[in-house]
Design a protein around this motif. Structure first.
Motif, PDB file in Angstrom:
ATOM      1  N   ASN A   1       0.876  -1.161   0.000  1.00  0.00           N
ATOM      2  CA  ASN A   1       0.000   0.000   0.000  1.00  0.00           C
ATOM      3  C   ASN A   1       0.924   1.224   0.000  1.00  0.00           C
ATOM      4  N   ALA A   2       1.048   1.837  -1.188  1.00  0.00           N
ATOM      5  CA  ALA A   2       2.075   2.875  -1.370  1.00  0.00           C
ATOM      6  C   ALA A   2       1.938   3.999  -0.351  1.00  0.00           C
ATOM      7  N   SER A   3       0.713   4.280   0.101  1.00  0.00           N
ATOM      8  CA  SER A   3       0.550   5.420   1.013  1.00  0.00           C
ATOM      9  C   SER A   3       1.090   5.118   2.411  1.00  0.00           C
ATOM     10  N   ASP A   4       1.436   3.843   2.689  1.00  0.00           N
ATOM     11  CA  ASP A   4       2.007   3.515   4.015  1.00  0.00           C
ATOM     12  C   ASP A   4       3.518   3.722   4.089  1.00  0.00           C
ATOM     13  N   ALA A   5       4.150   4.061   2.974  1.00  0.00           N
ATOM     14  CA  ALA A   5       5.624   4.117   2.968  1.00  0.00           C
ATOM     15  C   ALA A   5       6.143   5.241   3.862  1.00  0.00           C
ATOM     16  N   VAL A   6       7.284   4.957   4.505  1.00  0.00           N
ATOM     17  CA  VAL A   6       7.944   5.955   5.352  1.00  0.00           C
ATOM     18  C   VAL A   6       9.227   6.383   4.629  1.00  0.00           C
ATOM     19  N   PHE A   7       9.422   7.703   4.520  1.00  0.00           N
ATOM     20  CA  PHE A   7      10.556   8.232   3.735  1.00  0.00           C
ATOM     21  C   PHE A   7      11.582   8.888   4.649  1.00  0.00           C
ATOM     22  N   SER A   8      12.863   8.690   4.348  1.00  0.00           N
ATOM     23  CA  SER A   8      13.896   9.414   5.113  1.00  0.00           C
ATOM     24  C   SER A   8      15.102   9.718   4.231  1.00  0.00           C
ATOM     25  N   ILE A   9      15.677  10.882   4.494  1.00  0.00           N
ATOM     26  CA  ILE A   9      16.902  11.265   3.765  1.00  0.00           C
ATOM     27  C   ILE A   9      18.088  10.628   4.482  1.00  0.00           C
ATOM     28  N   GLU A  10      18.963  10.037   3.712  1.00  0.00           N
ATOM     29  CA  GLU A  10      20.189   9.472   4.295  1.00  0.00           C
ATOM     30  C   GLU A  10      21.373  10.043   3.537  1.00  0.00           C
ATOM     31  N   GLU A  11      22.186  10.795   4.254  1.00  0.00           N
ATOM     32  CA  GLU A  11      23.205  11.570   3.544  1.00  0.00           C
ATOM     33  C   GLU A  11      24.274  10.727   2.874  1.00  0.00           C
ATOM     34  N   LYS A  12      24.469   9.504   3.388  1.00  0.00           N
ATOM     35  CA  LYS A  12      25.541   8.708   2.765  1.00  0.00           C
ATOM     36  C   LYS A  12      25.138   8.180   1.361  1.00  0.00           C
ATOM     37  N   LEU A  13      23.871   8.295   1.037  1.00  0.00           N
ATOM     38  CA  LEU A  13      23.442   7.869  -0.309  1.00  0.00           C
ATOM     39  C   LEU A  13      23.633   9.013  -1.305  1.00  0.00           C
ATOM     40  N   GLY A  14      23.802   8.644  -2.590  1.00  0.00           N
ATOM     41  CA  GLY A  14      24.008   9.653  -3.634  1.00  0.00           C
ATOM     42  C   GLY A  14      22.738  10.453  -3.896  1.00  0.00           C
ATOM     43  N   LYS A  15      22.899  11.547  -4.670  1.00  0.00           N
ATOM     44  CA  LYS A  15      21.795  12.480  -4.918  1.00  0.00           C
ATOM     45  C   LYS A  15      20.586  11.798  -5.577  1.00  0.00           C
ATOM     46  N   GLU A  16      20.851  10.756  -6.385  1.00  0.00           N
ATOM     47  CA  GLU A  16      19.735  10.086  -7.058  1.00  0.00           C
ATOM     48  C   GLU A  16      19.605   8.623  -6.600  1.00  0.00           C
ATOM     49  N   GLU A  17      20.220   8.312  -5.491  1.00  0.00           N
ATOM     50  CA  GLU A  17      20.272   6.911  -5.028  1.00  0.00           C
ATOM     51  C   GLU A  17      19.265   6.678  -3.894  1.00  0.00           C
ATOM     52  N   TYR A  18      18.584   5.557  -3.952  1.00  0.00           N
ATOM     53  CA  TYR A  18      17.614   5.245  -2.894  1.00  0.00           C
ATOM     54  C   TYR A  18      17.687   3.759  -2.540  1.00  0.00           C
ATOM     55  N   VAL A  19      17.170   3.454  -1.350  1.00  0.00           N
ATOM     56  CA  VAL A  19      17.017   2.059  -0.927  1.00  0.00           C
ATOM     57  C   VAL A  19      15.566   1.892  -0.498  1.00  0.00           C
ATOM     58  N   LEU A  20      14.895   0.929  -1.097  1.00  0.00           N
ATOM     59  CA  LEU A  20      13.487   0.680  -0.756  1.00  0.00           C
ATOM     60  C   LEU A  20      13.421  -0.687  -0.083  1.00  0.00           C
ATOM     61  N   THR A  21      12.883  -0.719   1.131  1.00  0.00           N
ATOM     62  CA  THR A  21      12.723  -2.004   1.821  1.00  0.00           C
ATOM     63  C   THR A  21      11.235  -2.218   2.079  1.00  0.00           C
ATOM     64  N   ALA A  22      10.750  -3.371   1.643  1.00  0.00           N
ATOM     65  CA  ALA A  22       9.341  -3.724   1.908  1.00  0.00           C
ATOM     66  C   ALA A  22       9.366  -5.083   2.589  1.00  0.00           C
ATOM     67  N   ASP A  23       8.974  -5.128   3.863  1.00  0.00           N
ATOM     68  CA  ASP A  23       8.974  -6.403   4.588  1.00  0.00           C
ATOM     69  C   ASP A  23       7.875  -6.364   5.650  1.00  0.00           C
ATOM     70  N   GLN A  24       7.917  -7.324   6.565  1.00  0.00           N
ATOM     71  CA  GLN A  24       6.840  -7.399   7.568  1.00  0.00           C
ATOM     72  C   GLN A  24       6.751  -6.133   8.431  1.00  0.00           C
ATOM     73  N   ASN A  25       7.845  -5.366   8.459  1.00  0.00           N
ATOM     74  CA  ASN A  25       7.823  -4.124   9.255  1.00  0.00           C
ATOM     75  C   ASN A  25       7.282  -2.926   8.473  1.00  0.00           C
ATOM     76  N   GLY A  26       6.865  -3.166   7.218  1.00  0.00           N
ATOM     77  CA  GLY A  26       6.307  -2.063   6.417  1.00  0.00           C
ATOM     78  C   GLY A  26       7.216  -1.692   5.244  1.00  0.00           C
ATOM     79  N   ILE A  27       6.966  -0.492   4.721  1.00  0.00           N
ATOM     80  CA  ILE A  27       7.737  -0.034   3.547  1.00  0.00           C
ATOM     81  C   ILE A  27       8.540   1.190   3.958  1.00  0.00           C
ATOM     82  N   ARG A  28       9.855   1.100   3.761  1.00  0.00           N
ATOM     83  CA  ARG A  28      10.733   2.232   4.082  1.00  0.00           C
ATOM     84  C   ARG A  28      11.537   2.600   2.844  1.00  0.00           C
ATOM     85  N   ILE A  29      11.598   3.910   2.578  1.00  0.00           N
ATOM     86  CA  ILE A  29      12.431   4.370   1.459  1.00  0.00           C
ATOM     87  C   ILE A  29      13.400   5.400   2.005  1.00  0.00           C
TER      88      ILE A  29
END
Ligand code: ACM
Ligand code: ZN
Length: 473
Positions: free
Chosen positions: A23-51
């Motif tokens: 359910n896309a509207s449940d995703a939690v978003f956070s900025i992580e400075e060690k990632l590049g300007k266009e780089e992301y990590v998306l995790t979807a598991d039993q704990n929910g969706i984190r980007i």
């Protein structure tokens, strides 16, 4: 993995075991400075969706990936970033005009495919489509042609139109919200019949010139010897810069025949006074004048690869490679470290039918073109569409998609991760998103025609459009 059909293909997809209802509207978003300007990590598991992502833009891309995951999906961690910095599409709004609403649909598709540049071709021989307060004649006179006769696509009656400043700003803002930069193109010194129609005294002969009604390469180009030319070009560019905040402005430079310059006393005087060898060098000098003007305003130029024939273009200017048999772009990248945008005619031009440019041919073309020593000099890729033979949005989408998405994938996905068959499967799923946007792609059986269909399709296209062309006047 069938339910993880993402376009463009992400860098790394790790299955974590188990399944999750997305359910896309449940995703939690956070900025992580060690990632590049266009780089992301998306995790979807039993704990929910984190980007997490290195910037708002990276989070936006994580969200685009999430929007392609539907229903029950395997638990997954997607680690993703682009192969190339510049990922664009080009739309010719001169030969035929497209509404702001339709352009927004293309922008939505581009954003969803993680593209970040919209190259907007706004001036050419068949029309001048930018409203200007300082030079209204350019648009009032230059935006209307008497009729249209593009091969078999003939339309009687005047054809005209332009984009108001508000409309252009609306497009700029719409793009900015989607992390897309608009790069306007003011094509000079060639492809300027419409402008010379409005201002005959900036052509070499100062004689009246028609806004062209058919496709081609025309001899009336801007006079490089008259100071008036630069006055008008500077006025136009100054207004373009007010509307478009992009670091780069496209100033064309393609297909500029030198016949008029050879006979023009003003151009010949310029050649002597500037110590130039010939008319090709005069084009280099002309381009560099405009590059200096842009630099004085804090901007830079993109030019088509013909500008390199002069040997005078500096490494700060970006070159768009489209038709380059002598490999001037490769030499430019290798000797000056100049950046190039790859838009090869034979592979990326979407105005040509699938019989000439099948999907696989587009998809399999390598962005780091042969001969490039440092892959970093490849700024990225751009998929162009010219609209002589395309006069409605439905046909535009049929020609653009899926090749548009194939080039988006070549811009985003590392070469070793690409696979044409896999792309075709993923693109079929992606059509559901295109359909929501209001875009219908060509049907799959047309993407890669048989050798016989390729031959007949190519001959048919040539007969309809190229052999059926009026003589240039
Ligand atoms: C071009 O197709 N004339 C850049
Ligand atoms: Zn001249």
């Amino acid at each position: 993995m069938d339910r993880l059909r993402i376009v463009p293909k992400p860098l790394k997809t790790e299955l974590l075991g188990g399944e999750i209802s997305i359910n896309a509207s449940d995703a939690v978003f956070s900025i992580e400075e060690k990632l590049g300007k266009e780089e992301y990590v998306l995790t979807a598991d039993q704990n929910g969706i984190r980007i997490s992502g290195g910037s708002e833009q990276a989070l936006f891309y994580g969200r685009q990936t999430l929007l392609q995951m539907k229903g029950i999906c395997p638990c997954v961690r997607i680690t993703d970033k682009p192969a190339h910095e510049y990922r664009g599409f080009m739309l010719d709004c001169v030969r035929h005009i497209f509404s702001v609403d339709d352009i927004k649909k293309l922008i939505d598709a581009a954003a969803s495919l993680k593209m970040n540049r919209f190259h907007w071709h706004l001036t050419d021989d068949q029309g001048f489509r930018i409203w200007l307060d300082s030079r209204p004649s350019a648009t009032i006179e230059g935006s209307v042609r008497k009729r249209s006769e593009f091969g078999s696509l003939k339309e009687e009656g005047e054809y005209g139109g332009y984009y108001t400043k508000n409309q252009m700003r609306e497009i700029v803002d719409y793009c900015a919200e989607r992390f897309i930069t608009v790069i306007p193109e003011f094509d000079i010194p060639g492809h300027c019949s419409a402008l010379i129609h409005a201002y005959p005294d900036i052509g070499c002969t100062e004689k009246p010139v028609e806004v062209k009604t058919h496709q081609g390469i025309f001899e009336d180009i801007l006079c490089a010897g008259k100071d008036k030319t630069f006055e008008i070009v500077h006025d136009i560019l100054s207004e373009i810069l007010e509307i478009f905040p992009s670091e780069y402005i496209h100033i064309g430079g393609d297909e500029a025949p030198k016949a008029k310059w050879k006979e023009c006393p003003d151009c010949q005087r310029r050649i002597r006074q500037a110590g130039l060898k010939n008319e090709e060098e005069l084009q280099g000098w002309f381009t560099n004048e405009i590059v200096s003007f842009l630099k004085s305003k804090g901007r830079k130029a993109i030019v088509w690869n013909e500008s390199l024939k002069s040997g005078l273009i500096g490494g700060e200017t970006v070159v768009q490679m489209w038709m380059d048999p002598k490999k001037d772009s490769v030499a430019f990248a290798n000797s000056l470290g100049g950046k190039i945008i790859v838009s090869d005619f034979f592979h990326y031009y979407c105005d040509y039918p699938y019989s000439m440019t099948p999907l696989n041919k587009t998809y399999n073309y390598k962005a780091v073109i042969k001969g490039i020593k440092n892959p970093e000099t490849v700024y990225g890729v751009e998929v162009p569409i010219w609209t002589e033979f395309i006069n409605n949005f439905e046909h535009l989408c049929y020609m653009f998609f899926p090749r548009f998405a194939a080039v988006a994938e070549s811009g985003w996905t590392a070469e070793e991760n690409k696979n044409a068959e896999d792309f075709r499967k993923r693109f079929r799923s992606y059509c559901a998103i295109l359909s929501k946007i209001g875009i219908t792609a060509a049907p799959p059986h047309e993407w890669n025609p048989s050798p016989l269909a390729r031959a007949t399709g190519t001959i048919g296209f040539m007969n309809r459009n190229v052999r059926n062309k009026p003589k240039n006047k």
